[in-house]
Design a protein around this motif. Structure first.
Motif, PDB file in Angstrom:
ATOM      1  N   GLN A 161       0.833  -1.207   0.000  1.00 47.77           N
ATOM      2  CA  GLN A 161       0.000   0.000   0.000  1.00 47.77           C
ATOM      3  C   GLN A 161       0.868   1.258   0.000  1.00 47.77           C
ATOM      4  OE1 GLN A 161      -3.182   0.093   2.905  1.00 47.77           O
ATOM      5  NE2 GLN A 161      -3.507  -2.109   2.748  1.00 47.77           N
ATOM      6  N   GLN A 162       1.977   1.199   0.726  1.00 50.07           N
ATOM      7  CA  GLN A 162       2.881   2.340   0.751  1.00 50.07           C
ATOM      8  C   GLN A 162       3.429   2.628  -0.633  1.00 50.07           C
ATOM      9  OE1 GLN A 162       6.322   2.638   0.322  1.00 50.07           O
ATOM     10  NE2 GLN A 162       6.773   4.551   1.396  1.00 50.07           N
ATOM     11  N   ARG A 163       3.755   1.576  -1.374  1.00 46.76           N
ATOM     12  CA  ARG A 163       4.305   1.772  -2.715  1.00 46.76           C
ATOM     13  C   ARG A 163       3.235   2.234  -3.697  1.00 46.76           C
ATOM     14  NH1 ARG A 163       6.702  -3.283  -4.552  1.00 46.76           N
ATOM     15  NH2 ARG A 163       6.071  -4.355  -2.656  1.00 46.76           N
ATOM     16  N   VAL A 164       1.983   1.835  -3.489  1.00 50.31           N
ATOM     17  CA  VAL A 164       0.890   2.359  -4.315  1.00 50.31           C
ATOM     18  C   VAL A 164       0.737   3.858  -4.077  1.00 50.31           C
ATOM     19  CG1 VAL A 164      -1.604   2.321  -4.729  1.00 50.31           C
ATOM     20  CG2 VAL A 164      -0.362   0.174  -4.468  1.00 50.31           C
ATOM     21  N   ALA A 165       0.785   4.254  -2.804  1.00 48.26           N
ATOM     22  CA  ALA A 165       0.679   5.684  -2.484  1.00 48.26           C
ATOM     23  C   ALA A 165       1.843   6.465  -3.094  1.00 48.26           C
ATOM     24  CB  ALA A 165       0.646   5.866  -0.968  1.00 48.26           C
ATOM     25  N   LEU A 166       3.020   5.879  -3.088  1.00 46.13           N
ATOM     26  CA  LEU A 166       4.176   6.527  -3.708  1.00 46.13           C
ATOM     27  C   LEU A 166       3.984   6.648  -5.215  1.00 46.13           C
ATOM     28  CD1 LEU A 166       7.053   7.666  -3.492  1.00 46.13           C
ATOM     29  CD2 LEU A 166       7.902   5.313  -3.644  1.00 46.13           C
ATOM     30  N   ALA A 167       3.477   5.583  -5.846  1.00 44.72           N
ATOM     31  CA  ALA A 167       3.218   5.627  -7.288  1.00 44.72           C
ATOM     32  C   ALA A 167       2.211   6.722  -7.626  1.00 44.72           C
ATOM     33  CB  ALA A 167       2.703   4.267  -7.767  1.00 44.72           C
ATOM     34  N   ARG A 168       1.166   6.836  -6.792  1.00 46.94           N
ATOM     35  CA  ARG A 168       0.151   7.865  -7.045  1.00 46.94           C
ATOM     36  C   ARG A 168       0.746   9.274  -6.920  1.00 46.94           C
ATOM     37  NH1 ARG A 168      -4.910   7.968  -3.119  1.00 46.94           N
ATOM     38  NH2 ARG A 168      -3.260   8.572  -1.662  1.00 46.94           N
ATOM     39  N   ALA A 169       1.633   9.464  -5.935  1.00 45.09           N
ATOM     40  CA  ALA A 169       2.237  10.783  -5.738  1.00 45.09           C
ATOM     41  C   ALA A 169       3.194  11.140  -6.866  1.00 45.09           C
ATOM     42  CB  ALA A 169       2.963  10.824  -4.391  1.00 45.09           C
ATOM     43  N   LEU A 170       3.874  10.125  -7.428  1.00 44.81           N
ATOM     44  CA  LEU A 170       4.871  10.383  -8.476  1.00 44.81           C
ATOM     45  C   LEU A 170       4.281  10.395  -9.882  1.00 44.81           C
ATOM     46  CD1 LEU A 170       7.870   8.200  -7.222  1.00 44.81           C
ATOM     47  CD2 LEU A 170       7.769  10.699  -7.333  1.00 44.81           C
ATOM     48  N   ALA A 171       3.089   9.848 -10.050  1.00 46.42           N
ATOM     49  CA  ALA A 171       2.511   9.721 -11.394  1.00 46.42           C
ATOM     50  C   ALA A 171       2.419  11.049 -12.148  1.00 46.42           C
ATOM     51  CB  ALA A 171       1.140   9.052 -11.308  1.00 46.42           C
ATOM     52  N   PRO A 172       2.055  12.158 -11.495  1.00 46.45           N
ATOM     53  CA  PRO A 172       1.980  13.438 -12.239  1.00 46.45           C
ATOM     54  C   PRO A 172       3.355  14.089 -12.466  1.00 46.45           C
ATOM     55  CG  PRO A 172       0.491  13.413 -10.330  1.00 46.45           C
ATOM     56  CD  PRO A 172       1.458  12.298 -10.147  1.00 46.45           C
ATOM     57  N   ARG A 173       4.435  13.405 -12.107  1.00 47.44           N
ATOM     58  CA  ARG A 173       5.799  13.946 -12.235  1.00 47.44           C
ATOM     59  C   ARG A 173       5.947  15.279 -11.483  1.00 47.44           C
ATOM     60  NH1 ARG A 173       8.004  11.604 -17.027  1.00 47.44           N
ATOM     61  NH2 ARG A 173       7.220   9.462 -17.085  1.00 47.44           N
ATOM     62  N   PRO A 174       5.717  15.292 -10.164  1.00 48.87           N
ATOM     63  CA  PRO A 174       5.816  16.562  -9.434  1.00 48.87           C
ATOM     64  C   PRO A 174       7.258  17.049  -9.332  1.00 48.87           C
ATOM     65  CG  PRO A 174       5.617  14.740  -7.899  1.00 48.87           C
ATOM     66  CD  PRO A 174       5.449  14.152  -9.274  1.00 48.87           C
ATOM     67  N   GLY A 175       7.414  18.354  -9.231  1.00 44.96           N
ATOM     68  CA  GLY A 175       8.739  18.919  -9.010  1.00 44.96           C
ATOM     69  C   GLY A 175       9.189  18.768  -7.576  1.00 44.96           C
ATOM     70  N   VAL A 176       8.213  18.674  -6.646  1.00 40.87           N
ATOM     71  CA  VAL A 176       8.484  18.475  -5.227  1.00 40.87           C
ATOM     72  C   VAL A 176       7.545  17.401  -4.705  1.00 40.87           C
ATOM     73  CG1 VAL A 176       8.581  19.519  -2.926  1.00 40.87           C
ATOM     74  CG2 VAL A 176       9.157  20.899  -4.939  1.00 40.87           C
ATOM     75  N   LEU A 177       8.080  16.441  -3.971  1.00 44.12           N
ATOM     76  CA  LEU A 177       7.272  15.400  -3.350  1.00 44.12           C
ATOM     77  C   LEU A 177       7.338  15.584  -1.842  1.00 44.12           C
ATOM     78  CD1 LEU A 177       5.587  12.800  -3.545  1.00 44.12           C
ATOM     79  CD2 LEU A 177       7.730  11.504  -3.486  1.00 44.12           C
ATOM     80  N   LEU A 178       6.169  15.706  -1.203  1.00 40.97           N
ATOM     81  CA  LEU A 178       6.066  15.876   0.242  1.00 40.97           C
ATOM     82  C   LEU A 178       5.582  14.566   0.858  1.00 40.97           C
ATOM     83  CD1 LEU A 178       4.260  19.348   0.260  1.00 40.97           C
ATOM     84  CD2 LEU A 178       6.725  18.900   0.240  1.00 40.97           C
ATOM     85  N   MET A 179       6.305  14.064   1.849  1.00 44.08           N
ATOM     86  CA  MET A 179       5.987  12.765   2.449  1.00 44.08           C
ATOM     87  C   MET A 179       5.887  12.924   3.962  1.00 44.08           C
ATOM     88  SD  MET A 179       8.726  10.551   0.175  1.00 44.08           S
ATOM     89  CE  MET A 179       7.992   8.946   0.456  1.00 44.08           C
ATOM     90  N   ASP A 180       4.703  12.627   4.502  1.00 41.95           N
ATOM     91  CA  ASP A 180       4.455  12.807   5.933  1.00 41.95           C
ATOM     92  C   ASP A 180       4.568  11.465   6.656  1.00 41.95           C
ATOM     93  OD1 ASP A 180       3.748  13.695   8.406  1.00 41.95           O
ATOM     94  OD2 ASP A 180       1.660  14.151   7.916  1.00 41.95           O
ATOM     95  N   GLU A 181       5.702  11.236   7.320  1.00 44.56           N
ATOM     96  CA  GLU A 181       5.974   9.986   8.050  1.00 44.56           C
ATOM     97  C   GLU A 181       5.539   8.767   7.240  1.00 44.56           C
ATOM     98  OE1 GLU A 181       6.357   9.743  11.961  1.00 44.56           O
ATOM     99  OE2 GLU A 181       5.893  11.799  12.498  1.00 44.56           O
ATOM    100  N   PRO A 182       6.088   8.573   6.044  1.00 42.24           N
ATOM    101  CA  PRO A 182       5.585   7.557   5.122  1.00 42.24           C
ATOM    102  C   PRO A 182       5.827   6.115   5.562  1.00 42.24           C
ATOM    103  CG  PRO A 182       7.620   8.510   4.292  1.00 42.24           C
ATOM    104  CD  PRO A 182       7.225   9.322   5.485  1.00 42.24           C
ATOM    105  N   PHE A 183       6.691   5.896   6.555  1.00 41.50           N
ATOM    106  CA  PHE A 183       7.005   4.520   6.947  1.00 41.50           C
ATOM    107  C   PHE A 183       6.532   4.178   8.351  1.00 41.50           C
ATOM    108  CE2 PHE A 183      10.459   6.402   4.384  1.00 41.50           C
ATOM    109  CZ  PHE A 183      10.204   5.739   3.197  1.00 41.50           C
ATOM    110  N   SER A 184       5.813   5.093   9.001  1.00 41.71           N
ATOM    111  CA  SER A 184       5.472   4.908  10.414  1.00 41.71           C
ATOM    112  C   SER A 184       4.511   3.744  10.630  1.00 41.71           C
ATOM    113  CB  SER A 184       4.862   6.193  10.982  1.00 41.71           C
ATOM    114  OG  SER A 184       3.682   6.535  10.291  1.00 41.71           O
ATOM    115  N   GLY A 185       3.695   3.420   9.622  1.00 36.32           N
ATOM    116  CA  GLY A 185       2.723   2.346   9.795  1.00 36.32           C
ATOM    117  C   GLY A 185       3.219   0.973   9.391  1.00 36.32           C
ATOM    118  N   LEU A 186       4.483   0.867   9.022  1.00 36.35           N
ATOM    119  CA  LEU A 186       5.012  -0.405   8.528  1.00 36.35           C
ATOM    120  C   LEU A 186       5.627  -1.233   9.637  1.00 36.35           C
ATOM    121  CD1 LEU A 186       6.794   0.740   5.234  1.00 36.35           C
ATOM    122  CD2 LEU A 186       4.468  -0.122   5.519  1.00 36.35           C
TER     123      LEU A 186
END
Length: 366
Positions: A161-186
């Protein structure tokens, strides 16, 4: 039913598409919530293509600063500037979708009623459907989950699920990616692998990334630079090596490692501590100071050290042992981390040495 997670060696993953990395600058940001100041004049820049970690305890302002960058929160004072263009300021406020920013939430925020592919495609509203599907499929391939495109989030593990969320965030090719504690639930066993995969994908995408974490080791593993926050203020910014070896104050020293803390006063350009005398020429005569010694810098040996000590307790932690030692001139025990099996089990009387360069001296807070 949860599908088995693919092992790193079994995944098929394409190289991540390249984004045009942006520079994001916070200029004198202030923010209040219900009359309480949460951000107090922070100025900070994330350089193009770097991974910048916002590190600090709960309530230090990390997530608020991230939300201000995304356009979800509005600052009370100051500006957010992206590639020299004001995104938020006294007279300008660009909505989130106009900032070229990707946002990855702590809980992943996947839509349970949508397939994995549709979750990734959700933010690609500016593209025709066929192009959006192709871009979403490519993003899933980049994170090694193309074969799960038709599945739903509940069928995936936390790491997937974490990697799906990462794919969704990167899909539009953003210039800046903001990640809020992305590994805390793992799960802790998965965290290292997923974090390493994520860092590799960030490097390939070349997007500027700002990652919020309260875990100092995680920040050191990921970041090109770390910004340490406390009570809405910026304490120190720099590489992990700089913040660990040259902490600005006692708070910074304690945040990156467990420490023994002593109080002292400068006399004749030096400070006497229970583990030795250390030069302090940078402080005026009589200055009250706080002294810190990392547990790992306390060298314990049966004999030959500079200070006699007695083992009060020892706790086996696998690779290392945690010792509590009685030393002259200190009521509280001196703590040390030593390699397991270094000292005989029945040994009680030992000696201790701390190198002068490992004794950190700071002006006493307050």
């Amino acid at each position: 039913m949860t599908l088995p997670s693919a092992q790193p060696s079994e995944r098929t993953r394409t190289t991540t598409g390249v984004s045009f990395a942006s520079r994001l600058t916070f200029e004198d940001i202030h923010h209040s919530y219900h009359g309480k100041q949460t951000i107090r004049g922070i100025s900070l820049t994330a350089e193009p293509g770097e991974v910048l970690c916002l590190l600090g305890p709960s309530g230090s302002g990390k997530t608020t600063l991230l939300r201000i960058a995304a356009g979800i929160e509005v600052q009370a004072q100051g500006r957010v500037v992206i590639d020299g263009r004001e995104a938020a300021g006294p007279s300008v406020f660009l909505p989130p979708e106009k900032r070229g920013i990707g946002l990855m939430f702590q809980d992943f925020a996947l839509f349970p009623h949508m397939s994995v592919l549709d979750n990734v495609r959700f933010g690609l509203t500016a593209l025709p459907k066929r192009e959006a599907v192709a871009a979403a499929q490519a993003a899933l391939e980049r994170v090694g989950l193309a074969h799960y495109a038709a599945q739903y989030p509940h069928a995936l593990s936390g790491g997937e699920q974490q990697r799906v969320a990462l794919a969704r965030a990167l899909a539009p090719r953003p210039g800046v990616l903001l990640m809020d504690e992305p590994f805390s639930g793992l799960d802790s066993r998965l965290k290292d692998t997923v974090r390493a995969d994520t860092l590799q994908i960030l490097r390939e995408s070349r997007a500027t990334a700002i990652v919020v974490t309260h875990d100092a080791e995680e920040a050191m593993r990921m970041a090109d630079r770390i910004a340490l926050l406390r009570d809405g203020r910026l304490v120190q910014v720099g590489t992990s090596d700089l913040l660990y070896r040259q902490p600005k104050d006692l708070f910074a020293a304690a945040f990156f490692s467990e420490i023994n803390q002593f109080d002292g006063r400068v006399r004749d350009g030096a400070v006497d501590t229970p583990v030795g005398r250390v030069a302090a020429p940078q402080f005026a005569e009589g200055t009250a100071v706080s002294i810190a010694v990392r547990l790992s810098d306390v060298r314990v040996m049966p004999q030959g050290g500079e200070i006699e000590a007695r083992i009060r307790s020892r706790r086996f932690l696998g690779v290392i042992e945690l010792l509590e030692l009685a030393v002259p001139g200190r009521e509280e025990p001196l703590r040390a981390r030593v390699r397991a099996d270094l000292l005989p089990t029945a040994l009680a009387d030992v000696t201790v040495t701390v190198q002068p360069q490992d004794i950190l001296v700071f002006e006493k807070d307050g």
